[in-house]
Design a protein around this motif. Structure first.
Motif, PDB file in Angstrom:
ATOM      1  N   GLY A 163      60.548  94.690   4.746  1.00 40.73           N
ATOM      2  CA  GLY A 163      60.526  94.572   3.291  1.00 40.73           C
ATOM      3  C   GLY A 163      61.870  94.543   2.609  1.00 40.73           C
ATOM      4  O   GLY A 163      61.948  94.454   1.380  1.00 40.73           O
ATOM      5  N   TYR A 196      57.967  87.367   5.216  1.00 38.31           N
ATOM      6  CA  TYR A 196      57.720  88.547   4.385  1.00 38.31           C
ATOM      7  C   TYR A 196      57.097  88.128   3.053  1.00 38.31           C
ATOM      8  O   TYR A 196      56.123  88.751   2.588  1.00 38.31           O
ATOM      9  CB  TYR A 196      59.024  89.304   4.148  1.00 38.31           C
ATOM     10  CG  TYR A 196      58.935  90.319   3.033  1.00 38.31           C
ATOM     11  CD1 TYR A 196      58.259  91.522   3.215  1.00 38.31           C
ATOM     12  CD2 TYR A 196      59.515  90.047   1.787  1.00 38.31           C
ATOM     13  CE1 TYR A 196      58.162  92.440   2.178  1.00 38.31           C
ATOM     14  CE2 TYR A 196      59.426  90.962   0.753  1.00 38.31           C
ATOM     15  CZ  TYR A 196      58.753  92.164   0.949  1.00 38.31           C
ATOM     16  OH  TYR A 196      58.655  93.064  -0.083  1.00 38.31           O
ATOM     17  N   ARG A 197      57.622  87.074   2.465  1.00 40.58           N
ATOM     18  CA  ARG A 197      57.091  86.609   1.173  1.00 40.58           C
ATOM     19  C   ARG A 197      55.683  86.047   1.333  1.00 40.58           C
ATOM     20  O   ARG A 197      54.833  86.218   0.443  1.00 40.58           O
ATOM     21  CB  ARG A 197      58.032  85.570   0.582  1.00 40.58           C
ATOM     22  CG  ARG A 197      59.330  86.196   0.058  1.00 40.58           C
ATOM     23  CD  ARG A 197      60.376  85.162  -0.289  1.00 40.58           C
ATOM     24  NE  ARG A 197      61.573  85.799  -0.843  1.00 40.58           N
ATOM     25  CZ  ARG A 197      62.751  85.204  -0.950  1.00 40.58           C
ATOM     26  NH1 ARG A 197      62.908  83.944  -0.520  1.00 40.58           N
ATOM     27  NH2 ARG A 197      63.783  85.859  -1.462  1.00 40.58           N
ATOM     28  N   ARG A 232      53.561  87.112   3.530  1.00 39.46           N
ATOM     29  CA  ARG A 232      52.716  88.290   3.690  1.00 39.46           C
ATOM     30  C   ARG A 232      52.421  88.918   2.334  1.00 39.46           C
ATOM     31  O   ARG A 232      51.270  89.310   2.051  1.00 39.46           O
ATOM     32  CB  ARG A 232      53.425  89.299   4.589  1.00 39.46           C
ATOM     33  CG  ARG A 232      52.562  90.496   4.969  1.00 39.46           C
ATOM     34  CD  ARG A 232      53.345  91.425   5.864  1.00 39.46           C
ATOM     35  NE  ARG A 232      54.445  92.064   5.146  1.00 39.46           N
ATOM     36  CZ  ARG A 232      55.471  92.668   5.735  1.00 39.46           C
ATOM     37  NH1 ARG A 232      55.561  92.684   7.052  1.00 39.46           N
ATOM     38  NH2 ARG A 232      56.426  93.232   5.018  1.00 39.46           N
ATOM     39  N   GLU A 233      53.446  89.003   1.463  1.00 37.26           N
ATOM     40  CA  GLU A 233      53.238  89.562   0.135  1.00 37.26           C
ATOM     41  C   GLU A 233      52.297  88.684  -0.679  1.00 37.26           C
ATOM     42  O   GLU A 233      51.442  89.188  -1.423  1.00 37.26           O
ATOM     43  CB  GLU A 233      54.586  89.705  -0.589  1.00 37.26           C
ATOM     44  CG  GLU A 233      55.484  90.786   0.005  1.00 37.26           C
ATOM     45  CD  GLU A 233      54.827  92.147  -0.053  1.00 37.26           C
ATOM     46  OE1 GLU A 233      54.535  92.619  -1.161  1.00 37.26           O
ATOM     47  OE2 GLU A 233      54.600  92.734   1.027  1.00 37.26           O
ATOM     48  N   TRP A 234      52.431  87.350  -0.529  1.00 35.79           N
ATOM     49  CA  TRP A 234      51.510  86.426  -1.217  1.00 35.79           C
ATOM     50  C   TRP A 234      50.079  86.691  -0.776  1.00 35.79           C
ATOM     51  O   TRP A 234      49.143  86.697  -1.595  1.00 35.79           O
ATOM     52  CB  TRP A 234      51.891  84.974  -0.898  1.00 35.79           C
ATOM     53  CG  TRP A 234      50.952  83.977  -1.516  1.00 35.79           C
ATOM     54  CD1 TRP A 234      51.082  83.366  -2.729  1.00 35.79           C
ATOM     55  CD2 TRP A 234      49.722  83.493  -0.948  1.00 35.79           C
ATOM     56  NE1 TRP A 234      50.009  82.532  -2.953  1.00 35.79           N
ATOM     57  CE2 TRP A 234      49.164  82.590  -1.883  1.00 35.79           C
ATOM     58  CE3 TRP A 234      49.051  83.732   0.244  1.00 35.79           C
ATOM     59  CZ2 TRP A 234      47.957  81.931  -1.651  1.00 35.79           C
ATOM     60  CZ3 TRP A 234      47.844  83.087   0.474  1.00 35.79           C
ATOM     61  CH2 TRP A 234      47.308  82.197  -0.452  1.00 35.79           C
ATOM     62  N   TYR A 263      48.754  89.497   0.469  1.00 37.51           N
ATOM     63  CA  TYR A 263      48.261  90.762  -0.083  1.00 37.51           C
ATOM     64  C   TYR A 263      47.865  90.588  -1.555  1.00 37.51           C
ATOM     65  O   TYR A 263      46.826  91.103  -1.991  1.00 37.51           O
ATOM     66  CB  TYR A 263      49.332  91.847   0.034  1.00 37.51           C
ATOM     67  CG  TYR A 263      49.628  92.268   1.457  1.00 37.51           C
ATOM     68  CD1 TYR A 263      48.671  92.156   2.468  1.00 37.51           C
ATOM     69  CD2 TYR A 263      50.884  92.785   1.803  1.00 37.51           C
ATOM     70  CE1 TYR A 263      48.942  92.552   3.766  1.00 37.51           C
ATOM     71  CE2 TYR A 263      51.157  93.194   3.110  1.00 37.51           C
ATOM     72  CZ  TYR A 263      50.181  93.054   4.085  1.00 37.51           C
ATOM     73  OH  TYR A 263      50.453  93.449   5.367  1.00 37.51           O
ATOM     74  N   ASN A 264      48.703  89.883  -2.306  1.00 34.93           N
ATOM     75  CA  ASN A 264      48.398  89.661  -3.719  1.00 34.93           C
ATOM     76  C   ASN A 264      47.159  88.784  -3.887  1.00 34.93           C
ATOM     77  O   ASN A 264      46.337  89.021  -4.792  1.00 34.93           O
ATOM     78  CB  ASN A 264      49.595  89.001  -4.421  1.00 34.93           C
ATOM     79  CG  ASN A 264      50.776  89.938  -4.564  1.00 34.93           C
ATOM     80  OD1 ASN A 264      50.600  91.151  -4.660  1.00 34.93           O
ATOM     81  ND2 ASN A 264      51.980  89.393  -4.569  1.00 34.93           N
TER      82      ASN A 264
END
Length: 405
Positions: free
Chosen positions: A271, A286-287, A289-291, A293-294
């Motif tokens: 992160g 990483y981005r 993965r964040e997308w 989750y969102n």
């Protein structure tokens, strides 16, 4: 070795190394797409036509059922998606076909020779990979420019490193008595290491290290006698490496870059976005993965939490997470069971070299489950099918533990 056994070994080897081999053929002989040819040829060579004609599947087992169930699940999702292409369809059809082709074979053939066949075919891939990397056709500015100029440029670093991993895994499982073959084995191993480092990909290097550890631990090859026997050689190799590192600028640059890239990649995965590797691949994942989750938090209904959002919702270079994003708890269940649980469970009970070889081939997909690819690619499932096949042979093969070729 009979002619039938020869072609069967060849077919299975093609299923294991067909992707890198097809890539090299696509580059050298670009008048046709070679990967589908190797896929089709492997099935033709593997299947036992006599058993298939009479409806016999001597090697069929419960793991084959789970593999087919997962493929059918993905096919079902694909039928309702506009992202489902003919290429993706061929992946699922191939895995199902490979499963039945292997299941049609008898259990009492000495399949250990597959390791030897795979080694020689994948050695060709390693030699070609080393040559193309040395010529600057895989990484660097020239390779980047070639990819800009040619939309279908064939040479790709991950596929090249995958071919080297297959060769590396087969090489550690072989023992040659012939002096020439021993020298050949070590030369190819050195080329494997060269390809893995110079391809600039972190995961394949870590996979190779884990392959060695798993092999040595399971075979009991690490003992006091061997350490003392080869201590001088190990010390000499270490000194040569240090001297080369301090005096060869290209080697120093490569090692330093790999360490930096690995360090940066780990921080990105955890992160930290204040630092990034030169390719930006880790921070991109990483981005993604964040997308994901969102997307799950903002768009998932109760139905989606169970069944997912649909086939290939987005390529996020994280097969494990994508299996849940696309197919919900069912996709995640099958992925964890086949890619993680099955190889680990098999490793704890392995007692033949061919089974250990099959497990080592599964390490790449195990390690790359959060870093590359998607759950639909057939390369993710071929090692699992092969492992399910050879694991079922233990009852009929010689009980001599880890007998070498």
């Amino acid at each position: 070795m009979t002619k039938i056994e020869f072609f069967r070994y060849l077919g299975i080897s093609l299923s294991l190394i067909g992707v890198p081999l097809g890539m090299y053929f696509n580059y050298l002989f670009p008048f046709i797409k070679w990967s589908p040819i190797f896929m089709f040829l492997s099935i033709i060579l593997i299947v036992s036509y006599e058993n298939l004609f009479f409806g016999k599947l001597p090697s069929y087992n419960k793991w084959f059922t789970l593999v087919i169930a997962f493929q059918l699940l993905m096919l079902f999702y694909g039928l309702f998606s506009d992202r489902f292409t003919s290429q993706l369809l061929s992946f699922h059809v191939y895995i199902i076909s490979l499963t039945f082709a292997l299941a049609s074979n008898q259990k009492d053939i000495p399949y250990e020779k597959i390791i030897l066949f795979t080694f020689f075919i994948s050695a060709l891939c390693t030699c070609l990979g080393a040559y193309f990397i040395w010529k600057g056709l895989v990484t660097g500015q020239d390779a980047w420019q070639l990819r800009q100029d040619q939309e279908d440029y064939a040479l790709e670093a991950f596929t090249i490193s995958n071919g080297a991993i297959v060769n590396f895994s087969s090489a550690v499982c072989l023992r040659f008595k012939n002096r020439f073959l021993k020298i050949l084995l070590w030369v190819v191993l050195v080329l494997d290491i060269y390809v893995l480092f110079m391809s600039t990909k972190r995961t394949p290097v870590l996979v190779a290290i884990l392959v060695v550890i798993l092999y040595l631990y399971r075979t009991g090859s690490v003992n006091k006698f061997l350490v003392l026997k080869y201590f001088k050689i190990l010390v000499l190799m270490f000194i040569v490496f240090i001297v080369a590192y301090m005096n060869v600028e290209a080697l120093q640059t490569t090692i330093d870059k790999f360490i930096y890239e690995s360090y940066s990649g780990v921080l990105n995965i955890l992160g930290n976005t204040d630092i990034s590797d030169t390719t930006g691949s880790a921070i991109s994942r990483y981005r993604s993965r964040e997308w994901t989750y969102n997307y799950i938090e903002n768009n998932f209904s109760f139905f989606n939490y169970i069944f997912g959002a649909g086939y290939m919702t987005r390529w996020i270079d994280n097969p494990l997470l994508q299996s849940y994003l696309d197919m919900g708890i069912f996709g995640l269940f099958f992925y964890i069971l086949l890619i993680f649980v099955f190889p680990i469970k098999s490793y704890l009970k392995v007692n033949t070299i061919v089974v250990l070889f099959a497990i080592l081939l599964c390490v790449y997909n195990f390690m790359s489950s959060i870093s590359s690819g998607n759950p639909y690619a057939y390369i993710k499932h071929v090692p699992i099918v092969f492992l399910a096949f050879v694991l079922n042979l233990q009852k009929k093969t010689t009980k001599k533990s880890f007998s070498k070729n």
